[in-house]
Design a protein around this motif. Structure first.
Motif, mmCIF file in Angstrom:
data_model
loop_
_atom_site.group_PDB
_atom_site.id
_atom_site.type_symbol
_atom_site.label_atom_id
_atom_site.label_comp_id
_atom_site.label_asym_id
_atom_site.label_seq_id
_atom_site.Cartn_x
_atom_site.Cartn_y
_atom_site.Cartn_z
ATOM 1 N N PRO A 8 63.884 30.259 -38.171
ATOM 2 C CA PRO A 8 64.592 29.826 -37.591
ATOM 3 C C PRO A 8 63.744 30.091 -35.108
ATOM 4 O O PRO A 8 62.869 31.095 -36.342
ATOM 5 C CB PRO A 8 65.797 30.791 -37.404
ATOM 6 N N ALA A 9 64.292 29.734 -34.459
ATOM 7 C CA ALA A 9 64.023 30.358 -33.281
ATOM 8 C C ALA A 9 65.248 30.191 -32.470
ATOM 9 O O ALA A 9 66.373 29.699 -32.386
ATOM 10 C CB ALA A 9 62.847 29.087 -32.662
ATOM 11 N N THR A 10 64.838 30.439 -31.201
ATOM 12 C CA THR A 10 65.903 31.393 -30.519
ATOM 13 C C THR A 10 64.855 30.282 -28.858
ATOM 14 O O THR A 10 63.488 30.710 -28.613
ATOM 15 C CB THR A 10 66.133 32.721 -30.122
ATOM 16 N N HIS A 11 65.823 29.874 -27.922
ATOM 17 C CA HIS A 11 65.197 29.503 -26.877
ATOM 18 C C HIS A 11 66.030 30.349 -25.563
ATOM 19 O O HIS A 11 67.162 30.274 -25.755
ATOM 20 C CB HIS A 11 65.097 27.986 -26.057
ATOM 21 N N LYS A 12 65.634 30.915 -24.160
ATOM 22 C CA LYS A 12 66.146 31.406 -23.367
ATOM 23 C C LYS A 12 66.356 30.116 -22.475
ATOM 24 O O LYS A 12 65.597 29.526 -22.274
ATOM 25 C CB LYS A 12 65.497 32.260 -22.903
ATOM 26 N N THR A 13 67.722 30.241 -21.849
ATOM 27 C CA THR A 13 68.112 29.138 -20.994
ATOM 28 C C THR A 13 67.802 29.689 -19.715
ATOM 29 O O THR A 13 67.795 31.092 -18.886
ATOM 30 C CB THR A 13 69.614 28.734 -20.889
ATOM 31 N N ASP A 14 67.802 28.192 -18.928
ATOM 32 C CA ASP A 14 67.734 28.757 -17.229
ATOM 33 C C ASP A 14 69.390 30.154 -16.623
ATOM 34 O O ASP A 14 68.899 30.703 -15.418
ATOM 35 C CB ASP A 14 68.139 27.713 -16.541
ATOM 36 N N GLY A 15 69.608 29.852 -17.221
ATOM 37 C CA GLY A 15 71.215 30.794 -16.858
ATOM 38 C C GLY A 15 71.265 32.354 -17.897
ATOM 39 O O GLY A 15 72.102 32.835 -17.624
ATOM 40 N N GLY A 16 69.897 32.503 -18.759
ATOM 41 C CA GLY A 16 69.568 33.936 -19.097
ATOM 42 C C GLY A 16 71.003 34.214 -20.421
ATOM 43 O O GLY A 16 70.686 35.123 -21.268
ATOM 44 N N ARG A 17 71.241 33.183 -20.668
ATOM 45 C CA ARG A 17 71.746 32.627 -22.279
ATOM 46 C C ARG A 17 70.741 32.403 -23.120
ATOM 47 O O ARG A 17 69.324 31.808 -22.820
ATOM 48 C CB ARG A 17 72.987 32.212 -22.863
ATOM 49 N N PHE A 18 70.834 32.466 -25.103
ATOM 50 C CA PHE A 18 70.060 31.829 -25.714
ATOM 51 C C PHE A 18 70.871 30.577 -26.922
ATOM 52 O O PHE A 18 72.100 30.568 -26.903
ATOM 53 C CB PHE A 18 69.956 32.377 -26.606
ATOM 54 N N ASP A 40 73.877 22.856 -29.565
ATOM 55 C CA ASP A 40 74.680 22.805 -28.320
ATOM 56 C C ASP A 40 74.709 24.754 -27.559
ATOM 57 O O ASP A 40 74.925 24.879 -26.602
ATOM 58 C CB ASP A 40 75.674 22.191 -27.554
ATOM 59 N N LYS A 41 75.352 25.184 -28.585
ATOM 60 C CA LYS A 41 76.812 26.812 -28.900
ATOM 61 C C LYS A 41 75.343 27.353 -27.499
ATOM 62 O O LYS A 41 73.798 27.496 -28.457
ATOM 63 C CB LYS A 41 77.255 26.728 -29.986
ATOM 64 N N THR A 42 75.853 28.369 -26.960
ATOM 65 C CA THR A 42 75.213 29.213 -26.634
ATOM 66 C C THR A 42 75.314 30.712 -26.602
ATOM 67 O O THR A 42 76.313 30.357 -27.145
ATOM 68 C CB THR A 42 74.649 29.283 -25.147
ATOM 69 N N PHE A 43 74.353 31.684 -26.685
ATOM 70 C CA PHE A 43 74.831 33.185 -27.282
ATOM 71 C C PHE A 43 74.076 34.139 -26.240
ATOM 72 O O PHE A 43 73.865 33.769 -25.669
ATOM 73 C CB PHE A 43 74.117 33.145 -29.301
ATOM 74 N N ALA A 44 74.868 35.011 -26.253
ATOM 75 C CA ALA A 44 74.587 36.031 -24.877
ATOM 76 C C ALA A 44 73.208 36.473 -25.250
ATOM 77 O O ALA A 44 73.414 37.152 -24.082
ATOM 78 C CB ALA A 44 76.095 36.833 -25.400
ATOM 79 N N SER A 45 73.049 36.605 -26.398
ATOM 80 C CA SER A 45 71.818 37.653 -26.877
ATOM 81 C C SER A 45 71.314 37.284 -27.996
ATOM 82 O O SER A 45 71.106 35.622 -28.686
ATOM 83 C CB SER A 45 71.907 39.066 -28.117
ATOM 84 N N HIS A 46 69.473 37.285 -27.521
ATOM 85 C CA HIS A 46 68.659 36.645 -28.028
ATOM 86 C C HIS A 46 68.888 37.200 -29.724
ATOM 87 O O HIS A 46 68.606 35.751 -30.853
ATOM 88 C CB HIS A 46 67.031 36.979 -28.265
ATOM 89 N N ASN A 47 69.076 37.933 -30.085
ATOM 90 C CA ASN A 47 69.666 38.098 -31.737
ATOM 91 C C ASN A 47 70.818 37.324 -32.201
ATOM 92 O O ASN A 47 70.904 36.952 -33.606
ATOM 93 C CB ASN A 47 69.991 39.997 -31.696
ATOM 94 N N ALA A 48 71.699 37.465 -31.616
ATOM 95 C CA ALA A 48 73.383 36.371 -31.806
ATOM 96 C C ALA A 48 72.609 34.991 -32.206
ATOM 97 O O ALA A 48 73.227 33.910 -33.674
ATOM 98 C CB ALA A 48 74.203 36.344 -30.918
ATOM 99 N N ALA A 49 71.390 34.451 -31.509
ATOM 100 C CA ALA A 49 71.734 33.210 -31.399
ATOM 101 C C ALA A 49 70.444 32.753 -32.937
ATOM 102 O O ALA A 49 70.499 32.500 -33.686
ATOM 103 C CB ALA A 49 70.577 32.744 -30.122
ATOM 104 N N ARG A 50 69.722 34.200 -33.136
ATOM 105 C CA ARG A 50 68.929 34.270 -34.356
ATOM 106 C C ARG A 50 69.580 34.428 -35.602
ATOM 107 O O ARG A 50 69.520 33.833 -36.573
ATOM 108 C CB ARG A 50 68.021 35.357 -33.611
ATOM 109 N N LEU A 51 70.163 35.340 -35.373
ATOM 110 C CA LEU A 51 71.665 35.243 -36.791
ATOM 111 C C LEU A 51 72.466 33.954 -37.050
ATOM 112 O O LEU A 51 72.373 33.024 -38.600
ATOM 113 C CB LEU A 51 72.865 36.475 -36.268
ATOM 114 N N PHE A 52 72.513 33.145 -36.353
ATOM 115 C CA PHE A 52 73.316 32.086 -36.741
ATOM 116 C C PHE A 52 72.138 31.061 -37.147
ATOM 117 O O PHE A 52 72.485 29.865 -38.147
ATOM 118 C CB PHE A 52 73.956 31.696 -34.851
#
Length: 69
Positions: A8-18, A40-52
């Motif tokens: 799994p991987a996460t990437h921070k967007t320019d808007g601060g979401r993941f 395409d879905k964005t997440f509020a935190s690194h952990n939420a994106a990683r869990l997804f």
């Protein structure tokens, strides 16, 4: 996850979401398999994106006949 390696991987967007993504790899005999999934879905935190990403990777590798892209 079984005979697959899911990364799994996460990437921070320019808007601060993941954003979430994962890769699935398998080597067996003379053949190998590698596929990357990005969402395409964005997440509020690194952990939420990683869990997804982890959950989607588990679903992909546990299906007997995963859908083709």
């Amino acid at each position: 996850m079984g005979r697959f390696v899911v990364s799994p991987a996460t990437h921070k967007t320019d808007g601060g979401r993941f954003l979430a993504s994962f890769s699935v790899q398998r080597s067996q005999g003379n053949g190998s398999y590698c596929r990357v999934f990005r969402f395409d879905k964005t997440f509020a935190s690194h952990n939420a994106a990683r869990l997804f990403a982890v959950t989607q990777g588990w679903l992909q590798t546990s299906m007997q006949h995963p859908p083709e892209c």
